[in-house]
Design an enzyme around this catalytic site. Structure first.
Site, PDB file in Angstrom:
ATOM      1  N   SER A 189       0.856  -1.193   0.000  1.00 51.45           N
ATOM      2  CA  SER A 189       0.000   0.000   0.000  1.00 51.45           C
ATOM      3  C   SER A 189       0.886   1.235   0.000  1.00 51.45           C
ATOM      4  CB  SER A 189      -0.878   0.032   1.248  1.00 51.45           C
ATOM      5  OG  SER A 189      -1.533   1.287   1.359  1.00 51.45           O
ATOM      6  N   TYR A 245      -1.820  -0.584  10.243  1.00 48.30           N
ATOM      7  CA  TYR A 245      -1.822  -0.906   8.803  1.00 48.30           C
ATOM      8  C   TYR A 245      -0.552  -0.382   8.139  1.00 48.30           C
ATOM      9  CZ  TYR A 245      -3.763  -1.136   4.021  1.00 48.30           C
ATOM     10  OH  TYR A 245      -3.987  -1.405   2.690  1.00 48.30           O
TER      11      TYR A 245
HETATM   12  N1  LIG Z   1      -8.576  -0.206  -1.598  1.00 47.13           N
HETATM   13  C1  LIG Z   1      -7.515   0.532  -1.327  1.00 47.13           C
HETATM   14  O1  LIG Z   1      -7.587   1.775  -1.270  1.00 47.13           O
HETATM   15  C2  LIG Z   1      -6.176  -0.121  -1.099  1.00 47.13           C
HETATM   16  C3  LIG Z   1      -5.045   0.696  -1.103  1.00 47.13           C
HETATM   17  C4  LIG Z   1      -3.802   0.133  -0.899  1.00 47.13           C
HETATM   18  C5  LIG Z   1      -3.702  -1.226  -0.695  1.00 47.13           C
HETATM   19  N2  LIG Z   1      -4.820  -2.005  -0.691  1.00 47.13           N
HETATM   20  C6  LIG Z   1      -4.622  -3.433  -0.478  1.00 47.13           C
HETATM   21  O2  LIG Z   1      -5.181  -4.141  -1.554  1.00 47.13           O
HETATM   22  C7  LIG Z   1      -5.547  -5.458  -1.121  1.00 47.13           C
HETATM   23  C8  LIG Z   1      -6.964  -5.752  -1.570  1.00 47.13           C
HETATM   24  O3  LIG Z   1      -7.830  -4.856  -0.912  1.00 47.13           O
HETATM   25  P1  LIG Z   1      -9.216  -4.345  -1.559  1.00 47.13           P
HETATM   26  O4  LIG Z   1      -9.115  -2.876  -1.715  1.00 47.13           O
HETATM   27  O5  LIG Z   1      -9.583  -5.176  -2.721  1.00 47.13           O
HETATM   28  O6  LIG Z   1     -10.176  -4.586  -0.322  1.00 47.13           O
HETATM   29  P2  LIG Z   1     -11.460  -5.515  -0.160  1.00 47.13           P
HETATM   30  O7  LIG Z   1     -11.897  -5.293   1.243  1.00 47.13           O
HETATM   31  O8  LIG Z   1     -12.397  -5.280  -1.277  1.00 47.13           O
HETATM   32  O9  LIG Z   1     -10.839  -6.985  -0.336  1.00 47.13           O
HETATM   33  C9  LIG Z   1     -10.051  -7.600   0.642  1.00 47.13           C
HETATM   34  C10 LIG Z   1     -10.390  -9.080   0.630  1.00 47.13           C
HETATM   35  O10 LIG Z   1      -9.535  -9.750   1.558  1.00 47.13           O
HETATM   36  C11 LIG Z   1     -10.315 -10.681   2.263  1.00 47.13           C
HETATM   37  N3  LIG Z   1      -9.733 -10.962   3.566  1.00 47.13           N
HETATM   38  C12 LIG Z   1      -9.614 -10.102   4.605  1.00 47.13           C
HETATM   39  N4  LIG Z   1      -9.082 -10.719   5.669  1.00 47.13           N
HETATM   40  C13 LIG Z   1      -8.844 -11.995   5.276  1.00 47.13           C
HETATM   41  C14 LIG Z   1      -8.311 -13.127   5.939  1.00 47.13           C
HETATM   42  N5  LIG Z   1      -7.900 -13.049   7.225  1.00 47.13           N
HETATM   43  N6  LIG Z   1      -8.214 -14.298   5.262  1.00 47.13           N
HETATM   44  C15 LIG Z   1      -8.622 -14.387   3.970  1.00 47.13           C
HETATM   45  N7  LIG Z   1      -9.143 -13.339   3.288  1.00 47.13           N
HETATM   46  C16 LIG Z   1      -9.253 -12.159   3.943  1.00 47.13           C
HETATM   47  C17 LIG Z   1     -11.673 -10.004   2.423  1.00 47.13           C
HETATM   48  O11 LIG Z   1     -12.702 -10.948   2.718  1.00 47.13           O
HETATM   49  C18 LIG Z   1     -11.839  -9.325   1.086  1.00 47.13           C
HETATM   50  O12 LIG Z   1     -12.515 -10.126   0.138  1.00 47.13           O
HETATM   51  C19 LIG Z   1      -5.350  -5.467   0.402  1.00 47.13           C
HETATM   52  O13 LIG Z   1      -4.125  -6.074   0.720  1.00 47.13           O
HETATM   53  C20 LIG Z   1      -5.319  -3.999   0.738  1.00 47.13           C
HETATM   54  O14 LIG Z   1      -4.632  -3.765   1.949  1.00 47.13           O
HETATM   55  C21 LIG Z   1      -6.046  -1.490  -0.896  1.00 47.13           C
END
Ligand SMILES: NC(=O)c1ccc[n+]([C@@H]2O[C@H](COP(=O)([O-])OP(=O)(O)OC[C@H]3O[C@@H](n4cnc5c(N)ncnc54)[C@H](O)[C@@H]3O)[C@@H](O)[C@H]2O)c1
Length: 241
Positions: free
Chosen positions: A139, A153
């Site tokens: 991130s 985080y």
């Molecule tokens: N959306 C943003 O702004 C953003 C920015 C930077 C990084 N990220 C990173 O991108 C990745 C995907 O996030 P996203 O934005 O698609 O969010 P999201 O919440 O849509 O998806 C995250 C997924 O991870 C699953 N998950 C969470 N905890 C879990 C666990 N303990 N075991 C198995 N599955 C688990 C959730 O059920 C969900 O389906 C993450 O690593 C997040 O930290 C997101």
């Protein structure tokens, strides 16, 4: 074989029900991959969508904090060419909250230990077969403190940026590359109840999940064969390395 292709490859993606994970599944499928999709419960919806288009999809439901379940899955997949450690958890809380220490431990466990649970057996398997790709999802928070994220985080994702280099050094002599994508704010469920000052983003908008999924998929292809131990910033210019 075209370099920008995943034809004949099997890609494992965690967090596959989420915004970035499901889009990564779609992009990898478009590039020809077979998929192993994991989330807390089986990612049935995205699996059915892709199976209806003829994509070979296997699904599994478990918590990435469960070391045994993660190791069992990695052991029983018949083919494995690339792993996308995407599952993540980001509580938008205040470190003054009385229960914050519990949130701290959960956030570190999901975002850091969960990645290790997957990549300990995953890297070992790819090394033994002599080829493979690993992509961690970090991130912008781990690069420059984030736009709004809490410190648990930020610490977890900063740890991912260090871990990618440790993993890359282990994998590289065996033709296994390890890299990360560090997204900026992306329009997924994770940020659904948050507002961001888009004027502070040089591109003046959040990323779409597809704009994160495409670089992740690229790093899984042969086109990325000499990229090793990097964290690719995909954030609309918020942080320029
Ligand atoms: N959306 C943003 O702004 C953003 C920015 C930077 C990084 N990220 C990173 O991108 C990745 C995907 O996030 P996203 O934005 O698609 O969010 P999201 O919440 O849509 O998806 C995250 C997924 O991870 C699953 N998950 C969470 N905890 C879990 C666990 N303990 N075991 C198995 N599955 C688990 C959730 O059920 C969900 O389906 C993450 O690593 C997040 O930290 C997101």
């Amino acid at each position: 074989m075209m370099p920008f292709s995943l034809a004949g490859k099997t890609v494992l993606i965690t967090g596959a029900s989420g915004g970035i994970g499901s889009e990564t599944a779609r992009v990898c499928a478009q590039l020809g991959a077979r998929l192993v999709l994991v989330d807390l419960s089986e990612p049935v919806q995205i699996a059915q969508e892709l199976q209806a288009k003829g994509v070979n999809v296997q699904i599994a439901g478990f918590d990435v904090r469960d070391r045994r379940a993660t190791e069992d899955l990695v052991a029983q997949i018949p083919e494995l060419d690339a792993i996308v450690a995407n599952a993540g958890f980001c509580p938008w809380d205040d470190w003054n909250d009385p229960d914050w220490d519990d949130a701290f431990h959960k956030t570190i466990d999901v975002n850091a230990l969960g990645v290790i649970n997957l990549l300990r057996p995953g890297l070992d398997r790819l090394i033994r077969q002599g080829h493979g790709r690993i992509v961690l999802v970090s991130s912008v928070a781990g690069r420059m403190g984030g736009l709004k994220a809490s410190p648990h985080y930020v610490i977890a994702k900063g740890g991912i940026n260090a871990l990618v280099k440790w993993l890359a050094r282990k994998g590289a002599p065996h033709n296994v590359t390890v890299n990360a994508v560090a997204p900026g704010a992306t329009a997924t469920g994770m940020v659904a109840d948050q507002t961001f000052d888009e004027t502070a983003i040089p591109l003046r908008r959040l990323a779409t999940p597809q704009e994160i999924a495409q670089p992740i998929a690229f790093l899984c292809t042969d086109a990325a064969s000499y990229i090793c131990g990097t964290t690719l910033d995909v954030n609309g210019g918020v942080f320029m390395n």
